[in-house]
Design an enzyme around this catalytic site. Sequence first.
Site, short mmCIF file in Angstrom:
data_model
loop_
_atom_site.label_atom_id
_atom_site.label_comp_id
_atom_site.label_asym_id
_atom_site.label_seq_id
_atom_site.Cartn_x
_atom_site.Cartn_y
_atom_site.Cartn_z
N HIS A 1 39.40 58.96 48.66
CA HIS A 1 40.68 58.89 49.36
C HIS A 1 40.66 57.76 50.39
O HIS A 1 41.64 57.01 50.51
CB HIS A 1 40.96 60.23 50.05
N GLU A 2 39.57 57.64 51.13
CA GLU A 2 39.48 56.58 52.14
C GLU A 2 39.46 55.19 51.50
O GLU A 2 40.04 54.25 52.05
CB GLU A 2 38.23 56.78 53.02
N HIS B 1 42.85 53.98 50.89
CA HIS B 1 43.49 53.29 52.03
C HIS B 1 43.07 51.82 52.09
O HIS B 1 43.88 50.96 52.44
CB HIS B 1 43.11 53.99 53.34
#
Length: 245
Positions: free
Chosen positions: A104-105, A108
């Site tokens: 998920h990071e 980003h």
Amino acid sequence: MFYDIYFIYLISGIILLPCIFISIWASAKVHSTFAKYDAMPTSTDWTGSDTAQMLLERNNLNGIRVQPGKGKLTDHFNPATQTVTLSESTYSSSSVAAVAVSAHEIGHVLQKEEEYIPYRLRTVLVPITNFGTRLALPLVLIGALLQWLTAATEIGNIIVFIGVCLYGLSTVFSLVTLPVELNASRRAKNMLAETGVLVTDEEKRAASKVLSAAAMTYVAALLVSLLYFLRFLLYVFLLVGRNRK
């Protein structure tokens, strides 16, 4: 006047109750889901940091540093320092939950590199929102005082309106944050499926549940922000209305 104050406190309490329940529910949901799948090891034995490094290399994202951080579920990407910080519950863990959060990071990071519009907008809004929300209440009070102590009613109205708009920036920020987080989770699911970090269907479903639970915290944050904004408006209407009388 007493009834006005009693009414505003009653309505504020009614508005705050769902805020409290929504926040508690969302927080409990993400922690319970993470805890459940933190006990499920990946078949490939990849850790959160391994996954992050591999996804960065796979997407030619050079210059991004992956570092360990403190706490649990404090994972974040800092575009200013070009660092992905993975919490103690993620960095060295080879669980499905840790791998999902790590991916998920990296989602980003991809948003920043691809100049994903909602991500860019959120980045711009961060300092503006922080500054605006600090000024909101003082401006409303100044505007109300101008209405009460002077004849500058129109100027007072304008200042109050500006204060309300500045407070509303927090809700706008939450609204913009939601698609950013949902998109990062979607990217994470795709990357994990394409790279083979998660092998079995059970692992993939578990990762999806972790990411979905995390996304719900941002849905809850938007609802809470909206309710707080409505509460703020009630106070403003009461204050301005009393001054006009």
